[in-house]
Design a protein around this motif. Structure first.
Motif, PDB file in Angstrom:
ATOM      1  N   MET A   4      96.167  41.562  32.205  1.00 11.54           N
ATOM      2  CA  MET A   4      96.164  40.941  30.879  1.00 11.54           C
ATOM      3  C   MET A   4      97.256  39.884  30.766  1.00 11.54           C
ATOM      4  N   LYS A   5      98.354  40.059  31.533  1.00 14.28           N
ATOM      5  CA  LYS A   5      99.406  39.040  31.530  1.00 14.28           C
ATOM      6  C   LYS A   5      98.875  37.716  32.084  1.00 14.28           C
ATOM      7  N   ASP A   6      98.047  37.818  33.135  1.00 19.20           N
ATOM      8  CA  ASP A   6      97.451  36.604  33.715  1.00 19.20           C
ATOM      9  C   ASP A   6      96.560  35.910  32.690  1.00 19.20           C
ATOM     10  N   ILE A   7      95.763  36.720  31.987  1.00 20.52           N
ATOM     11  CA  ILE A   7      94.846  36.158  30.987  1.00 20.52           C
ATOM     12  C   ILE A   7      95.632  35.485  29.870  1.00 20.52           C
ATOM     13  N   ILE A  10      97.096  32.064  31.146  1.00 22.01           N
ATOM     14  CA  ILE A  10      96.094  31.001  31.327  1.00 22.01           C
ATOM     15  C   ILE A  10      95.499  30.574  29.995  1.00 22.01           C
ATOM     16  N   ALA A  11      95.259  31.540  29.093  1.00 26.87           N
ATOM     17  CA  ALA A  11      94.648  31.210  27.798  1.00 26.87           C
ATOM     18  C   ALA A  11      95.662  30.644  26.814  1.00 26.87           C
ATOM     19  N   GLY A  12      96.961  30.776  27.133  1.00 33.02           N
ATOM     20  CA  GLY A  12      97.986  30.246  26.253  1.00 33.02           C
ATOM     21  C   GLY A  12      98.149  31.048  24.974  1.00 33.02           C
ATOM     22  N   VAL A  13      98.005  32.364  25.084  1.00 30.60           N
ATOM     23  CA  VAL A  13      98.160  33.243  23.922  1.00 30.60           C
ATOM     24  C   VAL A  13      99.116  34.372  24.294  1.00 30.60           C
ATOM     25  N   SER A  14      99.467  35.179  23.300  1.00 29.37           N
ATOM     26  CA  SER A  14     100.370  36.302  23.568  1.00 29.37           C
ATOM     27  C   SER A  14      99.617  37.451  24.235  1.00 29.37           C
ATOM     28  N   LEU A  15     100.390  38.329  24.876  1.00 24.63           N
ATOM     29  CA  LEU A  15      99.801  39.502  25.518  1.00 24.63           C
ATOM     30  C   LEU A  15      99.128  40.409  24.495  1.00 24.63           C
ATOM     31  N   SER A  16      99.746  40.529  23.316  1.00 21.97           N
ATOM     32  CA  SER A  16      99.156  41.382  22.270  1.00 21.97           C
ATOM     33  C   SER A  16      97.817  40.835  21.794  1.00 21.97           C
ATOM     34  N   THR A  17      97.676  39.505  21.766  1.00 25.35           N
ATOM     35  CA  THR A  17      96.395  38.911  21.355  1.00 25.35           C
ATOM     36  C   THR A  17      95.301  39.259  22.360  1.00 25.35           C
ATOM     37  N   VAL A  18      95.621  39.177  23.644  1.00 25.01           N
ATOM     38  CA  VAL A  18      94.647  39.561  24.673  1.00 25.01           C
ATOM     39  C   VAL A  18      94.262  41.023  24.506  1.00 25.01           C
ATOM     40  N   SER A  19      95.256  41.875  24.232  1.00 24.40           N
ATOM     41  CA  SER A  19      94.988  43.309  24.044  1.00 24.40           C
ATOM     42  C   SER A  19      94.046  43.541  22.871  1.00 24.40           C
ATOM     43  N   HIS A  20      94.265  42.799  21.771  1.00 24.64           N
ATOM     44  CA  HIS A  20      93.399  42.968  20.594  1.00 24.64           C
ATOM     45  C   HIS A  20      91.978  42.491  20.882  1.00 24.64           C
ATOM     46  N   VAL A  21      91.829  41.433  21.682  1.00 25.91           N
ATOM     47  CA  VAL A  21      90.493  40.951  22.034  1.00 25.91           C
ATOM     48  C   VAL A  21      89.780  41.962  22.926  1.00 25.91           C
ATOM     49  N   GLU A  42      86.118  34.298  33.812  1.00 27.31           N
ATOM     50  CA  GLU A  42      86.450  33.523  35.011  1.00 27.31           C
ATOM     51  C   GLU A  42      87.227  34.359  36.021  1.00 27.31           C
ATOM     52  N   LEU A  43      88.090  35.249  35.513  1.00 33.23           N
ATOM     53  CA  LEU A  43      88.911  36.078  36.406  1.00 33.23           C
ATOM     54  C   LEU A  43      88.233  37.393  36.779  1.00 33.23           C
ATOM     55  N   HIS A  44      87.038  37.618  36.199  1.00 38.01           N
ATOM     56  CA  HIS A  44      86.297  38.867  36.444  1.00 38.01           C
ATOM     57  C   HIS A  44      87.166  40.085  36.118  1.00 38.01           C
TER      58      HIS A  44
END
Length: 329
Positions: A4-7, A10-21, A42-44
């Motif tokens: 999730m850190k990689d995502i 690359i997406a230019g958002v916070s780690l917590s935002t990726v977690s919520h998605v 893209e990262l599978h």
């Protein structure tokens, strides 16, 4: 392997935002959700179910206990339960105790260790279980059909008294007046209810009530054979038999065939459940249709609702059975 850190980088958002998605645990705007999802694709990236379950305390897994052995009705209900669990993105862990009452508590303990989010309980046989143990289970639970012990659980069942009435009335409407009934175990509520329906129809049409034509048996093939042999040994045989399950009815067919009798010329038969096999018997079996798909659908949907909101009021849903007329009377 992507994280999730990689995502997030690359997406230019916070780690917590990726977690919520990923976990759908909080609202994220459509634009950012799509941006994050594009990187995920893209990262599978595949989230760890174990890690997710530890963080959000959910495993997206439902446990189901079935205390049945060879009754096809239960297998058909389970098939529909699996289908509806899949639709709601839940994995089903099925445990069949094979009528071994000593293993029930052990199986429940194993399901709890699997950290299931909720339990579906479907009882076919009386169970010897520590009542305190099951009442201390603090998980969302839904009972399908019936369960031996009183539980703090939602209940999805069918109107079995009406079903017993419809079966008996169908035989009466077809001109039969000497009607026997082969029941399941009298300890089971659905047996009591279906027998009440039988008695109501007999009384309503002013037919003679014969206690010797009420044979208590079991909800399986052998029970139907043994009970029919008892009926055939009577000095006055019935002209029709209401079997309280299609499994019993299959046993009735076998016993009548062994006795050289024909259905419906010698004795008419009606079953209960409308299992898939009923239509392929010779002659095809008239029966009472239990809405198995709706039982499963309501049970899964109610359990998912309770998993998401444990505080909703307990709910009892009663479904309506229907007559399926074929060629056995």
């Amino acid at each position: 392997m992507a994280t999730m850190k990689d995502i997030a980088r690359i997406a230019g958002v916070s780690l917590s935002t990726v977690s919520h998605v990923v976990n759908r645990s909080r609202f994220v705007s459509e634009e950012i959700t799509q941006r994050v999802q594009k990187v995920i694709d893209e990262l599978h990236y595949k989230p760890s179910l174990v890690a997710r379950s530890l963080k959000v305390k959910e495993t997206n897994t439902i446990g189901m206990i079935v205390t049945a052995s060879n009754n096809p009705f239960f297998a058909e209900v389970v098939h529909h339960v699996e289908r509806y669990c899949e639709r709601h993105n839940y994995h089903l862990i099925l445990v069949n105790t094979e009528a071994n009452h000593q293993s029930l508590q052990k199986h429940l303990e194993r399901l709890l260790l699997k950290q299931v989010d909720g339990l579906l309980l479907m009882c076919a046989e009386p169970q010897d279980i520590n009542v305190e143990f099951i009442t201390e289970i603090h998980l969302p639970m839904v009972v399908i059909d019936w369960w031996q012990q009183p539980l703090k659980a939602d209940i999805i069942h069918e109107n079995s008294e009406l079903g017993g009435y419809l079966a008996t009335k169908a035989l009466i409407d077809a001109g039969y007046t000497d009607i026997a009934v082969i029941t399941g175990e009298s300890s089971k509520p659905l047996t009591v209810n279906r027998l009440q329906g039988y008695k109501r129809a007999i009384s309503e049409y002013h037919l003679q009530y014969r206690p010797e034509w009420i044979i208590e048996s079991h909800f399986h093939f052998e029970g139907g054979i043994e009970a029919t042999q008892q009926l055939l040994a009577l000095s006055k045989r019935p002209r029709a038999i209401f079997a309280m399950s299609d499994s019993i009815a299959i046993g009735v067919y076998q016993a009548l065939w062994q006795a050289g009798l024909q259905i419906p010329q010698d004795i008419a038969v009606i079953g209960y459940d409308n299992i898939e096999l009923a239509q392929y018997l010779s002659p095809p079996l008239s029966t009472i249709h239990q809405p198995k798909a709706r039982l499963a659908k309501n049970a899964v949907e109610q359990l998912v609702k309770r998993i998401r909101d444990p505080k909703i009021p307990l709910n009892i849903v009663q479904l309506t059975p229907e007559l399926v007329k074929r060629s056995s009377f």
